[in-house]
Design a protein around this motif. Sequence first.
Motif, PDB file in Angstrom:
ATOM      1  N   SER A 290     -42.181 -81.973  45.287  1.00  0.00           N
ATOM      2  CA  SER A 290     -41.968 -83.204  45.194  1.00  0.00           C
ATOM      3  C   SER A 290     -40.764 -84.058  44.377  1.00  0.00           C
ATOM      4  O   SER A 290     -40.182 -83.327  44.283  1.00  0.00           O
ATOM      5  CB  SER A 290     -43.576 -83.306  44.666  1.00  0.00           C
ATOM      6  N   ALA A 291     -40.940 -85.579  45.215  1.00  0.00           N
ATOM      7  CA  ALA A 291     -39.995 -86.423  45.124  1.00  0.00           C
ATOM      8  C   ALA A 291     -39.785 -85.928  42.752  1.00  0.00           C
ATOM      9  O   ALA A 291     -38.328 -86.386  42.506  1.00  0.00           O
ATOM     10  CB  ALA A 291     -39.887 -87.539  45.235  1.00  0.00           C
ATOM     11  N   THR A 292     -40.415 -85.738  42.454  1.00  0.00           N
ATOM     12  CA  THR A 292     -40.227 -85.892  41.301  1.00  0.00           C
ATOM     13  C   THR A 292     -39.815 -84.858  40.648  1.00  0.00           C
ATOM     14  O   THR A 292     -39.104 -84.611  40.000  1.00  0.00           O
ATOM     15  CB  THR A 292     -41.699 -86.283  39.912  1.00  0.00           C
ATOM     16  N   GLU A 293     -40.066 -83.413  40.963  1.00  0.00           N
ATOM     17  CA  GLU A 293     -39.556 -82.358  40.442  1.00  0.00           C
ATOM     18  C   GLU A 293     -38.268 -82.162  41.873  1.00  0.00           C
ATOM     19  O   GLU A 293     -37.337 -81.514  40.499  1.00  0.00           O
ATOM     20  CB  GLU A 293     -40.073 -81.387  41.024  1.00  0.00           C
ATOM     21  N   LEU A 294     -37.306 -82.852  42.413  1.00  0.00           N
ATOM     22  CA  LEU A 294     -36.558 -82.489  43.026  1.00  0.00           C
ATOM     23  C   LEU A 294     -35.601 -83.491  42.223  1.00  0.00           C
ATOM     24  O   LEU A 294     -34.061 -84.146  42.430  1.00  0.00           O
ATOM     25  CB  LEU A 294     -36.468 -83.237  44.322  1.00  0.00           C
ATOM     26  N   ARG A 295     -36.315 -84.315  41.625  1.00  0.00           N
ATOM     27  CA  ARG A 295     -35.400 -85.850  40.857  1.00  0.00           C
ATOM     28  C   ARG A 295     -35.193 -86.404  42.156  1.00  0.00           C
ATOM     29  O   ARG A 295     -33.704 -86.888  42.094  1.00  0.00           O
ATOM     30  CB  ARG A 295     -34.608 -85.267  39.537  1.00  0.00           C
ATOM     31  N   GLN A 296     -35.377 -86.484  43.609  1.00  0.00           N
ATOM     32  CA  GLN A 296     -35.118 -87.094  44.243  1.00  0.00           C
ATOM     33  C   GLN A 296     -36.279 -88.762  44.626  1.00  0.00           C
ATOM     34  O   GLN A 296     -37.514 -88.807  44.276  1.00  0.00           O
ATOM     35  CB  GLN A 296     -35.343 -86.754  45.293  1.00  0.00           C
TER      36      GLN A 296
END
Length: 184
Positions: A19-25
Amino acid sequence: DATDPIPGWPPGSFINYSSATELRQGSSSTQRGWYEGGGFIVDFPLNLTAEEVKLRMAHLKKEKWTGTETRAMFFDFALYNSAQRFFLGVRLNFEFLPTGKVQTSVSIRVMRLGFLTVGDYMSVVFDVMVYAIVLFYILEDLKKIWDGEHKYWYDAWHYLNWIMYTIFLLAFLFKIQFWLMSTV
């Protein structure tokens, strides 16, 4: 499901959806759409040779890493210029349109490391001195105009002065804008 694992590298392994949260993206917008920032990530370490990269790309292609449900691919990489102490962040976007066409776009961001040497600080000091002198002359000319020197505009040199003041102020604004963009 769009988040089911897909074949990855090394052969026999799978790539999980992140997810975007996991990737800090953050989200990304392109010419054709908006993407929330999550996806399937393949990392190419810096120590790979060109042959190793080709081998990995060939494997991903053989495993049909992209398919009809693929909307976009993003290639992110960074370059460093040690002489100028700048990082260059590059994102290559490939969007797969319903018509079969691939729409490409590029996003480039320059990032300065900051002040590291005495020379960097001295450059700023001298810049401030030059702009202080220019400001002094601007104020002096404004005082002449304000005091009602009617013949002020009869001298062609005053027009040249105001052209130079304008150029200095524009250069100053561009320096500030560049500095703000490169320190974010």
